[in-house]
Design an enzyme around this catalytic site. Structure first.
Site, mmCIF file in Angstrom:
data_model
loop_
_atom_site.group_PDB
_atom_site.id
_atom_site.type_symbol
_atom_site.label_atom_id
_atom_site.label_comp_id
_atom_site.label_asym_id
_atom_site.label_seq_id
_atom_site.Cartn_x
_atom_site.Cartn_y
_atom_site.Cartn_z
ATOM 1 N N THR A 49 16.971 2.641 32.506
ATOM 2 C CA THR A 49 18.286 2.472 33.221
ATOM 3 C C THR A 49 19.019 3.946 32.975
ATOM 4 O O THR A 49 18.767 4.613 32.215
ATOM 5 C CB THR A 49 19.232 1.456 32.789
ATOM 6 O OG1 THR A 49 19.533 1.615 31.764
ATOM 7 C CG2 THR A 49 18.522 -0.159 33.135
ATOM 8 N N ASP A 69 12.421 -2.908 20.226
ATOM 9 C CA ASP A 69 13.676 -2.250 19.633
ATOM 10 C C ASP A 69 13.594 -1.005 19.117
ATOM 11 O O ASP A 69 12.752 -0.745 18.103
ATOM 12 C CB ASP A 69 14.204 -3.323 18.514
ATOM 13 C CG ASP A 69 15.295 -2.982 17.562
ATOM 14 O OD1 ASP A 69 15.863 -1.799 18.258
ATOM 15 O OD2 ASP A 69 15.654 -3.470 16.772
ATOM 16 N N ALA A 86 21.520 3.395 24.535
ATOM 17 C CA ALA A 86 23.100 2.555 24.523
ATOM 18 C C ALA A 86 22.812 1.314 24.215
ATOM 19 O O ALA A 86 22.421 0.371 24.792
ATOM 20 C CB ALA A 86 23.643 2.899 26.009
ATOM 21 N N TYR A 105 37.619 7.216 24.009
ATOM 22 C CA TYR A 105 36.307 7.873 23.901
ATOM 23 C C TYR A 105 36.562 9.126 22.778
ATOM 24 O O TYR A 105 35.894 8.817 21.603
ATOM 25 C CB TYR A 105 36.036 8.673 25.159
ATOM 26 C CG TYR A 105 35.046 7.709 26.210
ATOM 27 C CD1 TYR A 105 35.549 7.388 27.265
ATOM 28 C CD2 TYR A 105 33.661 7.586 25.933
ATOM 29 C CE1 TYR A 105 34.804 6.479 28.145
ATOM 30 C CE2 TYR A 105 33.148 6.720 26.649
ATOM 31 C CZ TYR A 105 33.398 6.168 27.921
ATOM 32 O OH TYR A 105 32.830 5.384 28.647
ATOM 33 N N LYS A 115 29.746 9.931 18.528
ATOM 34 C CA LYS A 115 29.057 11.080 19.252
ATOM 35 C C LYS A 115 29.292 12.659 18.227
ATOM 36 O O LYS A 115 28.524 13.510 18.607
ATOM 37 C CB LYS A 115 29.729 11.240 20.592
ATOM 38 C CG LYS A 115 29.510 10.338 21.315
ATOM 39 C CD LYS A 115 28.191 9.794 21.796
ATOM 40 C CE LYS A 115 27.735 8.818 22.800
ATOM 41 N NZ LYS A 115 26.317 8.473 22.961
#
Length: 386
Positions: A50, A110, A139, A233, A242
């Site tokens: 996706t 997985d 994600a 974020y 991140k």
């Protein structure tokens, strides 16, 4: 069966196979329309079913004629419930690719597990010999490590709770929403799930398996966003993860320097995803951003971003980066005039003027398209094989 869209909370619980096929086909048609480009030829996409992962796979297969091996974690239909979107997306992509003589295989399992890493190495050895591009686009809400410990990620702030305007998707009202502060344990768990440790373990497994080509490239995806969303974020739990991802890129570049490996972080544009729909404050920013960027003619979806990344930025030997070594695919989003207009709208938006000042229809169109719905050329009154 006849499949209708059923939205509960922030998720669509049904998926339309024909609509997912149409979603994939439109992305392929876009890439074909842009013409071929020079790119890597043997590509592993970790998180390929996706969003940005799928768009990366499509861009490289149909733009650079790359052989692609995709890793996904999707559920097929049990005959009563539809499969997940990524399941139908992947089946459609494989069919389109194989019809054009392109190598396209996928492993379903997985990606955090040692078993899938080992199986991937064996598949590459058998079919491709090695890979020259590794895309890390995972994600996931949780991760179980090889030691058997399961960590759960959270979307929280890292200091104090944060309250701002938010768009309630259920009743279309602008309200105040509060995001709580995370504990140190929650911050560390989020880094475990969404940071760079698993990316590093993938590269280590590929190297030890002898399937990482000389002068290979690896790219992991990130997001920074404007100061408005920093508490959620960039300065929040996901931002800490991140930052760990960025440190991992530097570590990979140091460790595999003699192999010519180049590890990049690509900071991508804000887009509607299953995850972002559930985060307070963020959907409102996205809807305003869509309105502004579409008006300026600079809006991009996943496929436009990935065509520009692999067809322009990474197709040259000297890829331009910021001072932290990151590729900035969010350049149009973060352009000063765009952000200035977004903030002007943010300060005066309300329930009454929401539809005028934000791209509500565009937001929902992207949301429904993820699940295969609201394509005007798909007959949703017809029965479909799920």
């Amino acid at each position: 069966m006849i499949v209708e869209a059923k939205v509960r909370e922030f998720i669509c619980t049904t998926v339309h196979p024909t609509g997912c096929r149409e979603n994939v086909k439109r992305q392929i048609d876009y890439i074909k329309g842009k013409g071929k480009f020079q790119g890597k030829k043997r590509v592993l996409v970790i998180g390929a079913s996706t969003g940005y992962g799928l768009a990366s796979r499509i861009a490289l297969a149909f733009g650079a004629e790359a052989a692609t091996l995709g890793i996904m974690f999707e559920k097929e239909s049990n005959g009563k419930r539809t499969a997940t979107p990524g399941w139908y997306n992947t089946k459609a992509f494989e069919k389109f690719a194989q019809e054009e003589g392109l190598y396209a295989k996928s492993l379903n399992g997985d990606a955090f597990s040692e078993e899938i890493k080992a199986e991937t190495v064996r598949q590459i050895q058998k079919d491709l010999g090695n890979v020259d591009l590794v895309i890390y686009s995972l994600a996931a809400p949780r991760r179980t490590t090889k030691e058997g410990i399961t960590y759960h990620s959270v979307l929280k702030t890292c200091s104090q709770e944060f309250t701002e305007k938010s768009w309630n998707l259920r009743n279309n009202m602008i309200l105040k929403a509060t995001i709580p502060a995370a504990s140190q344990e929650e911050i560390e768990a989020t880094i475990k799930v969404m940071g760079g440790e698993d990316w590093y373990q993938w590269m280590d497994a590929l190297k030890k398996g002898g399937v990482l080509a000389k002068n290979a490239v690896t790219v992991a995806y990130s997001y920074i966003g404007p100061e408005l969303t920093y508490p959620v974020y960039y300065h929040g739990t996901i931002g800490m993860a991140k930052k760990d991802l960025e440190e991992t890129a530097k570590r990979l570049n140091r460790q595999y320097k003699e192999d010519g490996l180049l590890a990049y972080i690509s900071v991508n544009k804000a887009l509607v995803t299953q995850a972002s729909s559930a985060i307070p404050i963020v959907p409102l920013y996205f809807a305003i951003l869509y309105k502004v960027m579409k008006k300026k003619g600079v809006h991009e979806g996943c496929i436009e971003q990935m065509r520009r990344l692999y067809g322009e930025k990474l197709s040259v030997s000297d890829c331009s980066t910021d001072k932290e070594g990151r590729i900035r695919m969010d350049d149009y989003e973060m352009e000063e005039s765009v952000q200035q207009e977004v903030m002007e709208i943010w300060n005066r938006i309300s329930t009454e003027n929401l539809s005028d000042l934000a791209d509500v229809d565009g937001y929902w169109e992207d949301f429904y398209h993820m699940f295969g719905f609201r394509f005007e050329n798909v007959d949703y009154s017809k029965e479909v094989e799920i």
